[in-house]
Scaffold this motif. Sequence first.
Motif, PDB file in Angstrom:
ATOM      1  N   ASP A 264      67.330 105.556 -19.685  1.00 14.06           N
ATOM      2  CA  ASP A 264      67.066 104.817 -20.917  1.00 14.06           C
ATOM      3  C   ASP A 264      66.355 103.512 -20.603  1.00 14.06           C
ATOM      4  OD1 ASP A 264      68.977 102.548 -20.520  1.00 14.06           O
ATOM      5  OD2 ASP A 264      70.485 104.135 -20.631  1.00 14.06           O
ATOM      6  N   LYS A 265      65.953 102.814 -21.649  1.00 15.50           N
ATOM      7  CA  LYS A 265      65.300 101.508 -21.504  1.00 15.50           C
ATOM      8  C   LYS A 265      66.187 100.420 -22.091  1.00 15.50           C
ATOM      9  CE  LYS A 265      60.553 103.323 -21.711  1.00 15.50           C
ATOM     10  NZ  LYS A 265      59.258 103.273 -22.430  1.00 15.50           N
ATOM     11  N   GLY A 266      67.472 100.552 -21.832  1.00 19.68           N
ATOM     12  CA  GLY A 266      68.446  99.668 -22.460  1.00 19.68           C
ATOM     13  C   GLY A 266      68.784  98.423 -21.681  1.00 19.68           C
ATOM     14  N   ILE A 267      70.014  97.954 -21.906  1.00 20.13           N
ATOM     15  CA  ILE A 267      70.437  96.654 -21.393  1.00 20.13           C
ATOM     16  C   ILE A 267      70.680  96.664 -19.887  1.00 20.13           C
ATOM     17  CG2 ILE A 267      71.453  95.993 -23.588  1.00 20.13           C
ATOM     18  CD1 ILE A 267      74.193  96.734 -22.444  1.00 20.13           C
ATOM     19  N   GLY A 268      70.906  97.836 -19.297  1.00 23.44           N
ATOM     20  CA  GLY A 268      71.160  97.912 -17.859  1.00 23.44           C
ATOM     21  C   GLY A 268      72.567  97.469 -17.486  1.00 23.44           C
ATOM     22  N   ILE A 269      72.893  97.652 -16.215  1.00 21.96           N
ATOM     23  CA  ILE A 269      74.238  97.369 -15.719  1.00 21.96           C
ATOM     24  C   ILE A 269      74.139  96.584 -14.417  1.00 21.96           C
ATOM     25  CG2 ILE A 269      76.423  98.410 -14.985  1.00 21.96           C
ATOM     26  CD1 ILE A 269      75.053 101.019 -16.441  1.00 21.96           C
ATOM     27  N   PRO A 270      74.878  95.471 -14.287  1.00 25.03           N
ATOM     28  CA  PRO A 270      74.862  94.704 -13.028  1.00 25.03           C
ATOM     29  C   PRO A 270      75.320  95.556 -11.849  1.00 25.03           C
ATOM     30  CG  PRO A 270      75.942  93.471 -14.788  1.00 25.03           C
ATOM     31  CD  PRO A 270      75.746  94.859 -15.306  1.00 25.03           C
ATOM     32  N   LYS A 271      74.748  95.298 -10.698  1.00 24.27           N
ATOM     33  CA  LYS A 271      75.049  96.083  -9.493  1.00 24.27           C
ATOM     34  C   LYS A 271      76.529  96.066  -9.166  1.00 24.27           C
ATOM     35  CE  LYS A 271      73.562  98.339  -5.798  1.00 24.27           C
ATOM     36  NZ  LYS A 271      72.838  99.631  -5.876  1.00 24.27           N
ATOM     37  N   GLU A 272      77.177  94.914  -9.289  1.00 22.39           N
ATOM     38  CA  GLU A 272      78.582  94.790  -8.914  1.00 22.39           C
ATOM     39  C   GLU A 272      79.520  95.534  -9.865  1.00 22.39           C
ATOM     40  OE1 GLU A 272      77.512  91.124 -11.394  1.00 22.39           O
ATOM     41  OE2 GLU A 272      76.606  92.325  -9.793  1.00 22.39           O
ATOM     42  N   LYS A 273      79.003  95.955 -11.013  1.00 20.98           N
ATOM     43  CA  LYS A 273      79.834  96.685 -11.977  1.00 20.98           C
ATOM     44  C   LYS A 273      79.683  98.198 -11.856  1.00 20.98           C
ATOM     45  CE  LYS A 273      80.936  92.792 -14.172  1.00 20.98           C
ATOM     46  NZ  LYS A 273      82.281  92.229 -14.206  1.00 20.98           N
ATOM     47  N   GLN A 274      78.658  98.650 -11.158  1.00 25.26           N
ATOM     48  CA  GLN A 274      78.302 100.068 -11.191  1.00 25.26           C
ATOM     49  C   GLN A 274      79.344 100.977 -10.545  1.00 25.26           C
ATOM     50  OE1 GLN A 274      74.263 100.546  -9.716  1.00 25.26           O
ATOM     51  NE2 GLN A 274      73.507  98.913 -11.041  1.00 25.26           N
ATOM     52  N   ASP A 275      79.998 100.512  -9.471  1.00 27.61           N
ATOM     53  CA  ASP A 275      80.990 101.350  -8.796  1.00 27.61           C
ATOM     54  C   ASP A 275      82.204 101.642  -9.660  1.00 27.61           C
ATOM     55  OD1 ASP A 275      79.424 101.490  -6.564  1.00 27.61           O
ATOM     56  OD2 ASP A 275      80.458  99.884  -5.490  1.00 27.61           O
ATOM     57  N   GLN A 276      82.449 100.817 -10.671  1.00 26.61           N
ATOM     58  CA  GLN A 276      83.636 100.974 -11.514  1.00 26.61           C
ATOM     59  C   GLN A 276      83.377 101.743 -12.799  1.00 26.61           C
ATOM     60  OE1 GLN A 276      84.024  96.464 -11.108  1.00 26.61           O
ATOM     61  NE2 GLN A 276      86.153  97.037 -11.376  1.00 26.61           N
ATOM     62  N   LEU A 277      82.117 102.062 -13.066  1.00 28.75           N
ATOM     63  CA  LEU A 277      81.767 102.669 -14.349  1.00 28.75           C
ATOM     64  C   LEU A 277      82.494 103.988 -14.604  1.00 28.75           C
ATOM     65  CD1 LEU A 277      77.920 102.060 -14.605  1.00 28.75           C
ATOM     66  CD2 LEU A 277      79.690 101.120 -16.083  1.00 28.75           C
TER      67      LEU A 277
END
Length: 374
Positions: free
Chosen positions: A302-315
């Motif tokens: 998508d072309k959305g808001i994105g996710i910070p790198k430090e949050k990605q492992d917990q998604l």
Amino acid sequence: MILIVDDKSENLIALKKILETHNFSVDTALSGEEALRKILKYAYKLIILDVQMPGMDGFEVAEAIVGYSKTKDIPIIFLSAVKINKQFISKGYASGGRDYLVKPIDPDILVLKIRTFIKLYEQTDELNRIQAALLEEIEYRKEAESKKDEFISIASHELNTPLTSVKGYLQLAEKSFEKDNKPHTRMYLDRTKTQLNKLNQLVADLLNTSKIISGSLEYHFKEFDFEPFVDSAIDIIQQSYPGKHIIKTGLADVKIQGDPLRLEQVVLNYLTNAIKYSPDSNDIFVEVAVLPANKVTLRVRDKGIGIPKEKQDQLFDKFYRVEESSNRFQGLGMGLYICAEIIRRHGGTFGVESEPGHGATFYFTVPSHKEKLQ
């Protein structure tokens, strides 16, 4: 292992021989300084310490041993042929010694004391391990309780929102019906349906999560074609969001073994999340491909808001929601957790690639040819 500390090698040899005769593992040190170096490097269950030594005497060595948290519980037995009066014996106990023996010593008494102190040390060590495990468990229960309370609060809010909307739209529809205003009645009923669908999805997520935790989520594996499966899932979302443009690229004309309904849950979740978190864009991109080693992959970008790198492992963790978007977007934080469990059950892998402000790509890879999973 037992450490014997004495500045006279003949004493070390004699005592070492006695203890090895009784099947003890023994190490030696000729000075207090050497003893401290060894104590920090190796694990000992008991230390036999001569009192009168050049440099650091036995009392100073004992005080240093007791001062280290790692070695403070190791039992120390003092041996002395010279400092045998009450003053020195008292100092020995005050320095951290468990016993104070006067040379010459009775080997049988020494062995008896050693066995007793080692047994006590082992019991103390085991109790310490149990206590540490219990403290860790208590902290985990506290954390779990905190997460449970937080989830209940979130769930209550998320479930109440569509319920409140349903109540309001039904009241408006009722008034429009009384006024015989069919267009408005239809509009309010359509909005009611949308809110009920949201409520239904929230409840379904709750039930699926509960079944995953209890191990009772059912799967029905069969062989099916991947390409039309993906097209069908895209069509479902396209019908629900006619204003969005879902662009599919690539080809994966293969068969896979899996549960099509469960895997459809994953694709639908990826697509709805892409739409949900890119409110300012109408384009969603779906890429499929056949990979080496008999694998097939699907990627949703998508072309959305994105996710910070430090949050990605917990998604993909249970109940996790990115704090920066939790107030802006609804959800219980269970969708991706359910997706992760479904993909794991299919022997696949999953993940996300994203940068804040530059959208996100969620993907999964599953085997395209394998024996039927049970």
